[in-house]
Structures are given as structure tokens and as C-alpha cells.
Design a protein around this motif. Structure first.
Motif, PDB file in Angstrom:
ATOM      1  N   VAL A 307       0.911  -1.384   0.057  1.00  0.00           N
ATOM      2  CA  VAL A 307       0.002  -0.095  -0.037  1.00  0.00           C
ATOM      3  C   VAL A 307       0.894   1.234   0.055  1.00  0.00           C
ATOM      4  O   VAL A 307       0.528   2.312  -0.808  1.00  0.00           O
ATOM      5  CB  VAL A 307      -1.036  -0.037   1.028  1.00  0.00           C
ATOM      6  CG1 VAL A 307      -1.797   1.194   1.411  1.00  0.00           C
ATOM      7  CG2 VAL A 307      -2.039  -0.917   1.131  1.00  0.00           C
ATOM      8  N   ALA A 308       2.074   1.240   0.562  1.00  0.00           N
ATOM      9  CA  ALA A 308       2.706   2.438   0.815  1.00  0.00           C
ATOM     10  C   ALA A 308       3.516   2.530  -0.602  1.00  0.00           C
ATOM     11  O   ALA A 308       3.814   3.926  -0.936  1.00  0.00           O
ATOM     12  CB  ALA A 308       3.960   2.128   1.683  1.00  0.00           C
ATOM     13  N   VAL A 315       2.946   9.904  -6.274  1.00  0.00           N
ATOM     14  CA  VAL A 315       4.261  10.677  -6.109  1.00  0.00           C
ATOM     15  C   VAL A 315       5.004  10.544  -7.345  1.00  0.00           C
ATOM     16  O   VAL A 315       5.468  11.932  -7.863  1.00  0.00           O
ATOM     17  CB  VAL A 315       4.910  10.732  -4.765  1.00  0.00           C
ATOM     18  CG1 VAL A 315       6.052  11.566  -4.882  1.00  0.00           C
ATOM     19  CG2 VAL A 315       3.862  10.725  -3.610  1.00  0.00           C
ATOM     20  N   THR A 316       5.732   9.555  -7.820  1.00  0.00           N
ATOM     21  CA  THR A 316       6.627   9.464  -8.749  1.00  0.00           C
ATOM     22  C   THR A 316       5.867   9.677 -10.025  1.00  0.00           C
ATOM     23  O   THR A 316       6.605  10.393 -10.827  1.00  0.00           O
ATOM     24  CB  THR A 316       6.937   7.854  -8.957  1.00  0.00           C
ATOM     25  OG1 THR A 316       7.553   7.609  -7.536  1.00  0.00           O
ATOM     26  CG2 THR A 316       8.073   7.513 -10.052  1.00  0.00           C
ATOM     27  N   LEU A 328       8.417  14.031  -0.332  1.00  0.00           N
ATOM     28  CA  LEU A 328       7.206  13.381  -0.034  1.00  0.00           C
ATOM     29  C   LEU A 328       7.563  11.807  -0.071  1.00  0.00           C
ATOM     30  O   LEU A 328       6.942  11.252   0.933  1.00  0.00           O
ATOM     31  CB  LEU A 328       6.045  13.663  -1.150  1.00  0.00           C
ATOM     32  CG  LEU A 328       4.523  13.483  -1.016  1.00  0.00           C
ATOM     33  CD1 LEU A 328       4.335  13.383   0.568  1.00  0.00           C
ATOM     34  CD2 LEU A 328       3.593  13.894  -1.818  1.00  0.00           C
ATOM     35  N   LEU A 329       8.165  11.449  -0.979  1.00  0.00           N
ATOM     36  CA  LEU A 329       8.648  10.090  -1.130  1.00  0.00           C
ATOM     37  C   LEU A 329       9.451   9.554   0.442  1.00  0.00           C
ATOM     38  O   LEU A 329       9.248   8.677   0.877  1.00  0.00           O
ATOM     39  CB  LEU A 329       9.676   9.524  -2.261  1.00  0.00           C
ATOM     40  CG  LEU A 329       8.968   9.666  -3.501  1.00  0.00           C
ATOM     41  CD1 LEU A 329      10.001   9.770  -4.663  1.00  0.00           C
ATOM     42  CD2 LEU A 329       8.088   8.726  -3.665  1.00  0.00           C
ATOM     43  N   ASP A 333       8.354   7.006   3.212  1.00  0.00           N
ATOM     44  CA  ASP A 333       9.073   5.770   3.462  1.00  0.00           C
ATOM     45  C   ASP A 333       9.379   5.968   4.937  1.00  0.00           C
ATOM     46  O   ASP A 333       9.467   4.799   5.725  1.00  0.00           O
ATOM     47  CB  ASP A 333      10.684   5.926   2.826  1.00  0.00           C
ATOM     48  CG  ASP A 333      10.474   5.635   1.342  1.00  0.00           C
ATOM     49  OD1 ASP A 333      11.505   6.083   0.678  1.00  0.00           O
ATOM     50  OD2 ASP A 333       9.507   5.155   1.002  1.00  0.00           O
ATOM     51  N   GLU A 334       9.282   7.068   5.538  1.00  0.00           N
ATOM     52  CA  GLU A 334       9.613   7.212   7.266  1.00  0.00           C
ATOM     53  C   GLU A 334       8.313   6.688   7.837  1.00  0.00           C
ATOM     54  O   GLU A 334       8.526   5.907   8.892  1.00  0.00           O
ATOM     55  CB  GLU A 334       9.699   8.686   7.384  1.00  0.00           C
ATOM     56  CG  GLU A 334       9.624   9.263   8.845  1.00  0.00           C
ATOM     57  CD  GLU A 334      10.478   8.297   9.784  1.00  0.00           C
ATOM     58  OE1 GLU A 334      11.619   8.079   9.264  1.00  0.00           O
ATOM     59  OE2 GLU A 334      10.028   8.011  11.029  1.00  0.00           O
TER      60      GLU A 334
END
Ligand code: NOS
Length: 341
Positions: A307-308, A315-316, A328-329, A333-334
Motif C-alpha cells: 500500500v505504501a 508521487v513518482t 514526499l517519498l 518511507d519514514e
């Protein structure tokens, strides 16, 4: 709320296929209907709207959509609607959204283009300041209104050039509305630096997608689910990394597909076609972007990492500047690192 739906709720997101008037919530539609009491078939009672937003087919959906467009009567309506869309996006942790706006439909109803563009820009600044949401605009041609609408949409885009404007699109019905006739307008929009993102392959076959690619220079395709019927087209999209902006529940509610279990999303993903997940006209389809992520997770058998990946893909595939994409990526990830067991 399941663990995955709570993960989705907190996940930073981007949305690439969301319509302006189509995002008017039942509360906003009811407020606009009440402002213009009596001369609109749109119910002023939010509860009655669920029945009003039930569609026999795609043509009926467009008919209902235009009745809601009729409620947008002045620049204050435009400003309020656009600002409230920013509030709703922030509630879903959307940091960046490309909103498809149809200036022709409102200008034709008497809102001057400069006032229309000033209103959306006021709302864009307000949404950034108050909600931390970065809104950008796609100006689209309502296809059913043909070449006069194309001419006026391009004129507004090139003459008003609102700061948030980044792309040029084509919406409305595809049947009987060939993409090729709009080539001169897309050529001029692209020459002015606008990105090309027409709808295609939503309610007609792969040939409409080929036309959008060959005649309109499409860099992304709105919906494009008919690509699943053409292996060569899917290979072409995968090889050139041309993304589809997929809106699963929209396709079911407009009867473009019979049901979610028949939706071609998994076929597209298996063929390597880049896909973003979007809500299209969420209140009209009784959905939200969060819900569309849950639907995609079910159709694709995704866990939280998967889902992430949907959020990363959006975004990509967005037209956000590289620095904004990287930030934003990193945030996605964080969040995933901190919230996936
Ligand atoms: O799912 C969709 N497909 C095509 N057009 C749509 C959709 N949702 C909203 N619109 C909008 O319908 C209007 C037609 O005049 C256009 O403004 C288009 O942006």
C-alpha cells in the motif's frame, strides 16, 4: 478499523485524478443547493443526495454531474468549494493533489474567467497555509461540448495562466467524441508547457487510448482501463512508463465495469503498466481516496508495504517538482518504516 485501514489513514498520499465539482461533498452540495433554493433539481438534504448520486450508466452520470455544476454560480461558490476540497484532502493525509477543473462549464454559466481563476488561486493559497495541501490544476475540456469548449479552455489556460496550472485534459463522454479533433488544442497547450493528461479508455476501447497517445501526446491517461484488452498497448505503456490514473469505484458506479471483481487493475499491474490509485468524484461515488487504497489492496492482495508502494507510485507519476517528490517519498518511507511491523 483494521490494521491496514488505519495504516492507510495515516499514510501520506498524493492524488492525481480528482474532479473539482465532482469533489463537492454532500454538505457542500447541500449548502450550494440551499443558496440557490428552489431552482435546482439537486436535493438540499445531504441524506437525499445518496439516491441522487445513483447512476444508470455513464451518460446519466454526466447528466447528474452537470446539474451539480449548475450550482456553482459565482466566484464565492468556487472559492468555498475549492478550499473545502483542500480540507478534505488534508483529512486523508494527502499532501499533493492535481485537481481537474473545467473552467469552460463555469465561465459559460456566467462566472468571468479572471474571477474564476482568482477564486481557485485564493483557495490554493488558503489550502497550503491552513491545511498543508499543495493543490495544482489540470484544466480539462468537457468533451461533450466539443471544439468551442476546447477553444475557450485553451484561451483561459493561456491568457489567465493561474499559478497552479500545470496540465491540460479532456473529460466527459468518449463515445462519439473522438480524441483526434482536439489535437490542435493539445499541441498549443503542450507548446505552452502544459502537461497532457486526457481521459481515454474509460468507457470505450483501447483505440481511444492509442488516439490519446498519438494525437494528444498523452503523458498520463485518465482511467485507461480498456488497455487491459490490448496486450500490445499494455506493453507500450509499460515500456514507455506512461501511467494510468485508475479510479476503481468510479468505474463500477458509472457502470464502466460490472463490479470490482471484474475490474482489470490486477491485469494492468501484472503487465507492468504504471498505475496510480485515485477517487475521481469521491462524494458522487460514495468513496474516498482512503477507501480506494483499501479497494486496491484487496484487488491486488497488498500488505502495508504494498500500500505504501501505491502512494510512492502516485508521487513518482505526479508533475510535482523533483525536490517536492523527494521530500514526499521520504515522508512516505519514514511513515512506512515506523508503522509496518
Ligand atoms: O469519470 C469521469 N470521466 C469523464 N469526465 C468526468 C468524470 N468525472 C467528472 N468528469 C467531468 O465531467 C464533465 C463533463 O462535462 C467534465 O467537466 C469532466 O471533468
Amino acid at each position: 478499523m483494521t490494521e491496514l485501514t488505519s495504516f492507510i489513514a495515516g499514510l501520506p498520499k498524493a492524488e492525481l485524478h480528482l474532479h473539482h465539482v465532482g469533489s463537492a461533498s454532500p454538505r457542500i452540495v447541500a449548502e450550494l443547493a440551499a443558496r440557490h433554493e428552489g431552482d435546482s433539481p439537486v436535493p438540499a438534504d445531504p441524506a437525499a443526495l445518496a439516491d441522487f448520486f445513483a447512476f444508470r450508466d455513464f451518460a446519466h452520470f454526466i447528466e447528474v454531474y452537470l446539474k451539480v455544476v449548475d450550482l456553482i454560480r459565482d466566484d464565492e461558490d468556487v472559492r468555498m468549494l475549492t478550499y473545502e476540497i483542500g480540507r478534505e484532502l488534508a483529512r486523508q493525509q494527502v499532501r499533493y493533489a492535481e485537481l481537474t477543473i473545467t473552467p469552460y462549464s463555469s465561465v459559460k454559466r456566467g462566472i468571468p474567467a479572471p474571477a474564476f481563476c482568482a477564486a481557485i488561486e485564493d483557495a490554493r493559497r488558503g489550502a497550503a497555509a491552513d491545511f498543508g495541501v499543495d493543490l495544482r490544476w489540470c484544466f480539462d475540456i468537457p468533451g461533450e461540448a466539443g471544439l468551442p469548449a476546447a477553444e475557450e479552455t485553451l484561451r483561459i489556460a493561456l491568457e489567465e495562466k493561474p499559478d497552479g496550472l500545470i496540465s491540460f485534459g479532456l473529460g466527459g463522454p468518449e463515445l462519439g467524441v473522438p480524441r483526434s479533433q482536439f489535437k490542435p488544442y493539445f499541441d498549443r497547450a503542450r507548446a505552452a508547457g502544459l502537461r497532457s493528461v486526457p481521459h481515454a479508455g474509460e468507457t470505450t476501447g483501447p483505440e481511444t487510448i492509442w488516439a490519446a497517445l498519438q494525437d494528444l501526446g498523452a503523458e498520463r491517461i485518465g482511467h485507461g482501463i480498456a488497455a487491459a484488452q490490448d496486450a500490445q498497448l499494455m506493453a507500450y505503456l509499460a515500456e514507455r512508463e506512461i501511467p494510468l490514473e485508475v479510479c476503481p469505484t468510479s468505474n463500477v458506479r458509472t457502470r464502466a465495469v460490472a463490479g470490482l471483481d471484474e475490474h482489470p487493475l490486477a491485469t494492468l499491474i501484472r503487465a507492468g503498466v504504471p498505475v496510480s490509485i485515485n477517487s475521481d468524484d469521491p462524494p458522487m461515488f460514495g468513496t474516498t481516496l482512503e477507501e480506494e487504497y483499501a479497494v486496491a489492496a484487496r484487488l491486488l492482495g497488498l500488505d502495508a508495504h504494498g500500500v505504501a508502494g501505491l502512494a510512492r507510485a502516485a508521487v513518482t507519476q505526479s508533475f510535482l517538482e523533483p525536490a517536492g517528490k523527494a521530500a514526499l517519498l521520504a515522508e512516505i518511507d519514514e511513515y512506512a518504516a515506523s508503522n509496518v511491523a
